[in-house]
Design an enzyme around this catalytic site. Sequence first.
Site, PDB file in Angstrom:
ATOM      1  CE  LYS A  59       4.814  -1.923  -2.257  1.00  0.00           C
ATOM      2  NZ  LYS A  59       5.250  -2.835  -1.169  1.00  0.00           N
TER       3      LYS A  59
ATOM      4  CB  SER B 175       8.458  -1.286  -0.175  1.00  0.00           C
ATOM      5  OG  SER B 175       7.593  -2.410  -0.177  1.00  0.00           O
TER       6      SER B 175
ATOM      7  CB  SER C 242       6.493  -3.592   2.727  1.00  0.00           C
ATOM      8  OG  SER C 242       7.890  -3.680   2.549  1.00  0.00           O
TER       9      SER C 242
END
Length: 571
Positions: A61, A135, A159
């Site tokens: 990420k 996210s 997330s």
Amino acid sequence: MTESCVARVTAAYRRIAETARPEIWITLRAEADVRAEAAALDSRPAAGEPLPLAGVLVAVKDNIDVAGLPTTAACPPFAYTPETDAPAVRRLREAGAVVLGKTNLDQFATGLVGARSPYGAVRSALRPEKVSGGSSSGSAVAVALGIADIALGTDTAGSGRVPAALNGIVGLKPTLGLVPTTGVVPAARSYDAVTVFARTLTEAQRALGVMTGTDDGDPRGRVWPDDVRLAAPPRPRVAVPRDEDLVPLSPGGRAAFAAAVEQLEAAGATTAVVDVSPLLLAARLLYDGALVAERYAAVGEFISRDPSAADPTVAGIILAAAALPAHALAADQERLDRYRALARRILSGFDALLLPTTTCHPDIAEVLADPVAVNSRMGTYTNFVNLLDMAAVAVPAGEADGSPFGVSVVTRAFEDQPAIDIAALLTGEQAPAPLPDGGVDLAVFGAHLTGQPLNHQLTDCGARYAGEVTTTACYRLAALRTTPPKPGLVRVGPARGAPITGERWTLSPAALGRFLAALPAPMSLGRVELAEGTWVLGFQCDPDSAARGTDITEHGGWRAYLEANGEAATA
């Protein structure tokens, strides 16, 4: 892995081209560079270097640092290029993993939808018209589409779990502080966790085990307690919510959750209904209360200098926190302390709580039309977990309304392994080796064997069954005159003994200490020599006590003796 790392990299880039999902990536490494790294890696295990994750392909990420690749947090003006890996990334690489690139996310990790990014909305792996969840959107989809073996996400409000549910994969959200957040752009520093996505629990846990451990750069780092439980009990007791706590679900979602509860019960768990509404109220403090000030502390000054550089929804959430008074934050922190105490009471007597991971699977258009309200609904069952210092494992649980449906096993801090074990009852996997890996092995030969009267003393303290063992031919076994009946193992030497069967259990150092302190005469703990050539701690007794008992060595073990005497070996 039998396939070479180079071949795996080649297949991954072929899969990237086939899937044609450019929105997954913010920075994708050049295939030639990754192949060169893989070629160098392929030679290392052959030279005898231990690499537990050799050839595992990782997506990261893009709020987690990877040396030499920009960290953008999905905000190009914010970007910087780190010189070093975040500890979580470094540890994976040191174990043999290969990073493919940096993945898209809800900007500054603010959102549960995966649609708040200038690099585009990340579409669901299976239903492209719908959101992927955020996210950690790109990371989850990279795994779900079979590009990466594992992917790193972060989790503040869910997330690392919501995207797992919406894409039919596993998401591990560890206890806060076990994986360092050094090198991670914070969202709300007190409640951030680095998470793992994978297609199986085993893959996810192997990666998580490599990443855990303190780092000097993370002042919030924590270590496993000495009394950590290394396993769920054979019949775990799991709390489930009331019908009224499931109102946010559609009828299809309720049916899918009910099926997951039934599956868990069929696999050996017992369930009981509890009122989880206080937990759901605590969840609202993350965004609706003053705790959102942590998000302003993280990146608020950057956004305030140029609000147009940020996604409008993200900027609105973060900048609104600038006006919050300090006393409001202090008051909400006190409320949170009270909710934590209440959560402990709610889960008293339970090994875990089972919840839906999220409430729905919205279309991308629906999210864009009403980004705040839809996002808020999606965090109904996830927002409280980090606030209340809990661990969670998200796993697939069928379908609802044509989309993947997922559930989460939520446990107290440091109960990560029991959560994984309970989740494995739903996935059908053989629960992997325990977290952490620093337990003590103990060999038992009688009343503590599986199914025997004192076995609960092991399972109650979270000991983990590690298989059958056999001693060398240096031991004799005697049936002692005790209540309950138990045998005594005595070392006598190779010319006078025989192999004796037993079981190996792994338990925490503190649990072993409690065993030793409570051990009744004539039992003792000592080193036992196993036929495999190793020594392990085990229950023994003194020769005099054994001599006063009945010699049962000829049976080769306690179970065989009970069966030969007409007693139930598993009574």
